[in-house]
Design a protein around this motif. Structure first.
Motif, PDB file in Angstrom:
ATOM      1  N   PRO A   8     -15.850   5.634   5.721  1.00  0.00           N
ATOM      2  CA  PRO A   8     -15.718   4.550   4.725  1.00  0.00           C
ATOM      3  C   PRO A   8     -14.239   4.264   4.413  1.00  0.00           C
ATOM      4  O   PRO A   8     -13.407   5.171   4.427  1.00  0.00           O
ATOM      5  N   THR A   9     -13.936   2.999   4.163  1.00  0.00           N
ATOM      6  CA  THR A   9     -12.566   2.601   3.817  1.00  0.00           C
ATOM      7  C   THR A   9     -12.237   3.057   2.404  1.00  0.00           C
ATOM      8  O   THR A   9     -13.032   2.865   1.476  1.00  0.00           O
ATOM      9  N   LYS A  10     -11.066   3.681   2.251  1.00  0.00           N
ATOM     10  CA  LYS A  10     -10.624   4.135   0.928  1.00  0.00           C
ATOM     11  C   LYS A  10      -9.530   3.208   0.407  1.00  0.00           C
ATOM     12  O   LYS A  10      -8.675   2.758   1.175  1.00  0.00           O
ATOM     13  N   SER A  11      -9.561   2.943  -0.892  1.00  0.00           N
ATOM     14  CA  SER A  11      -8.468   2.235  -1.551  1.00  0.00           C
ATOM     15  C   SER A  11      -7.523   3.290  -2.104  1.00  0.00           C
ATOM     16  O   SER A  11      -7.923   4.116  -2.933  1.00  0.00           O
ATOM     17  N   VAL A  12      -6.281   3.297  -1.616  1.00  0.00           N
ATOM     18  CA  VAL A  12      -5.319   4.353  -1.952  1.00  0.00           C
ATOM     19  C   VAL A  12      -4.309   3.825  -2.965  1.00  0.00           C
ATOM     20  O   VAL A  12      -3.644   2.814  -2.721  1.00  0.00           O
ATOM     21  N   GLY A  13      -4.195   4.503  -4.075  1.00  0.00           N
ATOM     22  CA  GLY A  13      -3.239   4.129  -5.113  1.00  0.00           C
ATOM     23  C   GLY A  13      -1.834   4.610  -4.792  1.00  0.00           C
ATOM     24  O   GLY A  13      -1.600   5.281  -3.775  1.00  0.00           O
ATOM     25  N   PRO A  14      -0.866   4.312  -5.674  1.00  0.00           N
ATOM     26  CA  PRO A  14       0.542   4.594  -5.372  1.00  0.00           C
ATOM     27  C   PRO A  14       0.955   6.053  -5.519  1.00  0.00           C
ATOM     28  O   PRO A  14       1.990   6.458  -4.982  1.00  0.00           O
ATOM     29  N   VAL A  15       0.183   6.857  -6.257  1.00  0.00           N
ATOM     30  CA  VAL A  15       0.591   8.244  -6.510  1.00  0.00           C
ATOM     31  C   VAL A  15       0.528   9.067  -5.219  1.00  0.00           C
ATOM     32  O   VAL A  15      -0.519   9.156  -4.575  1.00  0.00           O
ATOM     33  N   GLY A  16       1.660   9.620  -4.817  1.00  0.00           N
ATOM     34  CA  GLY A  16       1.710  10.443  -3.607  1.00  0.00           C
ATOM     35  C   GLY A  16       1.659   9.659  -2.314  1.00  0.00           C
ATOM     36  O   GLY A  16       1.487  10.230  -1.235  1.00  0.00           O
ATOM     37  N   LEU A  17       1.820   8.329  -2.405  1.00  0.00           N
ATOM     38  CA  LEU A  17       1.728   7.463  -1.220  1.00  0.00           C
ATOM     39  C   LEU A  17       3.119   7.094  -0.693  1.00  0.00           C
ATOM     40  O   LEU A  17       4.009   6.748  -1.465  1.00  0.00           O
ATOM     41  N   LEU A  18       3.279   7.157   0.617  1.00  0.00           N
ATOM     42  CA  LEU A  18       4.439   6.563   1.294  1.00  0.00           C
ATOM     43  C   LEU A  18       3.893   5.399   2.113  1.00  0.00           C
ATOM     44  O   LEU A  18       3.233   5.601   3.135  1.00  0.00           O
ATOM     45  N   TYR A  19       4.141   4.176   1.631  1.00  0.00           N
ATOM     46  CA  TYR A  19       3.622   2.985   2.307  1.00  0.00           C
ATOM     47  C   TYR A  19       4.626   2.484   3.334  1.00  0.00           C
ATOM     48  O   TYR A  19       5.817   2.316   3.037  1.00  0.00           O
ATOM     49  N   VAL A  20       4.133   2.251   4.536  1.00  0.00           N
ATOM     50  CA  VAL A  20       4.953   1.798   5.655  1.00  0.00           C
ATOM     51  C   VAL A  20       4.590   0.345   5.954  1.00  0.00           C
ATOM     52  O   VAL A  20       3.412   0.033   6.179  1.00  0.00           O
ATOM     53  N   GLY A  21       5.576  -0.546   5.942  1.00  0.00           N
ATOM     54  CA  GLY A  21       5.315  -1.956   6.215  1.00  0.00           C
ATOM     55  C   GLY A  21       5.487  -2.292   7.693  1.00  0.00           C
ATOM     56  O   GLY A  21       5.785  -1.436   8.527  1.00  0.00           O
ATOM     57  N   GLN A  22       5.290  -3.566   8.012  1.00  0.00           N
ATOM     58  CA  GLN A  22       5.476  -4.040   9.383  1.00  0.00           C
ATOM     59  C   GLN A  22       6.923  -3.833   9.813  1.00  0.00           C
ATOM     60  O   GLN A  22       7.856  -4.032   9.043  1.00  0.00           O
ATOM     61  N   ARG A  23       7.105  -3.413  11.070  1.00  0.00           N
ATOM     62  CA  ARG A  23       8.431  -3.054  11.608  1.00  0.00           C
ATOM     63  C   ARG A  23       9.092  -1.942  10.801  1.00  0.00           C
ATOM     64  O   ARG A  23      10.301  -1.916  10.616  1.00  0.00           O
ATOM     65  N   GLU A  24       8.267  -1.000  10.348  1.00  0.00           N
ATOM     66  CA  GLU A  24       8.779   0.198   9.670  1.00  0.00           C
ATOM     67  C   GLU A  24       8.079   1.422  10.234  1.00  0.00           C
ATOM     68  O   GLU A  24       6.996   1.333  10.825  1.00  0.00           O
ATOM     69  N   MET A  25       8.708   2.589  10.029  1.00  0.00           N
ATOM     70  CA  MET A  25       8.108   3.866  10.394  1.00  0.00           C
ATOM     71  C   MET A  25       8.561   4.922   9.394  1.00  0.00           C
ATOM     72  O   MET A  25       9.546   4.731   8.673  1.00  0.00           O
ATOM     73  N   ALA A  26       7.826   6.035   9.353  1.00  0.00           N
ATOM     74  CA  ALA A  26       8.207   7.161   8.502  1.00  0.00           C
ATOM     75  C   ALA A  26       7.574   8.420   9.078  1.00  0.00           C
ATOM     76  O   ALA A  26       6.525   8.361   9.725  1.00  0.00           O
TER      77      ALA A  26
END
Length: 310
Positions: free
Chosen positions: A38-56
């Protein structure tokens, strides 16, 4: 040849997703396993969000991050590279630009983070790139496979939820099934995900792409535990007012590679990005003062990223 498909070292790189699935049908099963989560909706706490043309990249013991993730991938492909011995993981959101260099950086980051841990294999997972009418997704897939094919290390492809395997027919339109994924860096679990908050500095980061950046930005310094944006610059956007005066449908048709299947917030995000560019025509002056990156540290109380003041 250093790409390993279904446990077998390959001499040739698959030309397209159809060839891959015909020659190695086991990837259909692997994709189905991911699609069944199932798809999870992930909040900002503890999240590293990677955008287009980005990596981490990060290691399991990183106290600042629980989840690395990205979404809004239609013709783009999400790439996850993981070291099986240490659990070190890198995630990127590729649209075909800067792939060669970024693939080398991803593998290098994972190797650095895996130093001192038990030996393991480098595992590769690909998600996204639905079967679009112009075959943009196939082009991105081929560029990624070619880049890993050229790498000197053996790299195990363990997931390929791309092309037809990530496509569903709605009416008479092909649509992506999974638009985004998260990776739990503690366990290595990968799951379909959405991210309501994509910060920090979302408009700034999107402006870099909008203005034609040719490289994939590495946004996390694992040794310092800091999210790092920039510095970078772009030329002023001519006719920003004209863009902002257009209808949502016009923006959708002219600024998307997949206008029929973009998420509902696409045009809102485009307008916010264009507005940011209009207000920051020279980010080297208005955003990155003294040519310094914008650093963010994880706030221990809120669990969210906060700007480091100099």
């Amino acid at each position: 040849m250093v790409l390993v498909l279904n446990g077998v070292l390959q001499d040739d790189c698959p030309m397209d997703t159809t060839s891959l699935f015909m020659q190695h049908p086991v990837y259909r099963d692997y994709a189905q396993q991911l699609l069944s989560i199932p798809t999870k909706s992930v909040g900002p706490v503890g999240l590293l969000y990677v955008g287009q043309r980005e990596m981490a990249a990060a290691a399991p013991h990183d106290k600042n991050i629980n989840i690395i993730g990205t979404d809004d991938a239609t013709t783009c492909i999400i790439v996850v590279v993981r070291h099986s011995g240490s659990g070190a993981v890198a995630l990127a959101h590729f649209d075909g630009t800067g792939v060669d260099e970024a693939v080398c950086t991803m593998v290098a980051r994972v190797q650095e983070l895996a130093l001192g841990y038990p030996e393991g294999r480098i595992e590769l997972q690909l998600i996204g790139g639905y079967r679009d009418p112009q075959s943009y997704g196939e082009e991105v897939f081929y560029s990624i496979m070619q880049s890993f094919h050229k790498h000197h290390l053996e790299i195990d492809l363990t997931q390929a939820c791309v092309g037809e395997l990530n496509t569903i027919l709605r009416g008479d339109i092909n649509c992506p099934i999974i638009y985004g994924v998260g990776v739990n860096i503690k366990t290595g679990e990968i799951f379909p995900a959405t991210f309501p908050e994509r910060g920090p500095d979302r408009e700034l980061r999107d402006a870099r792409n909008f203005m034609g950046a040719q490289t994939v930005l590495d946004i996390y310094d694992a040794s310092l535990g800091l999210l790092r944006i920039g510095p970078f610059n772009y030329d002023p956007l001519r006719g920003a007012d004209l863009w902002l005066a257009q209808t949502d449908e016009f923006l959708l048709q002219h600024l998307s590679t997949s206008p029929d299947v973009e998420p509902p917030h696409f045009t809102h995000h485009m307008r916010a990005t264009i507005k940011f560019i209009q207000e920051n025509q020279f980010p080297a002056i208005t955003v990155f003062r003294d040519n310094r990156p914008r650093y963010y540290r994880r706030d221990e109380t809120t669990g969210c990223w906060t700007l480091v003041r100099y």
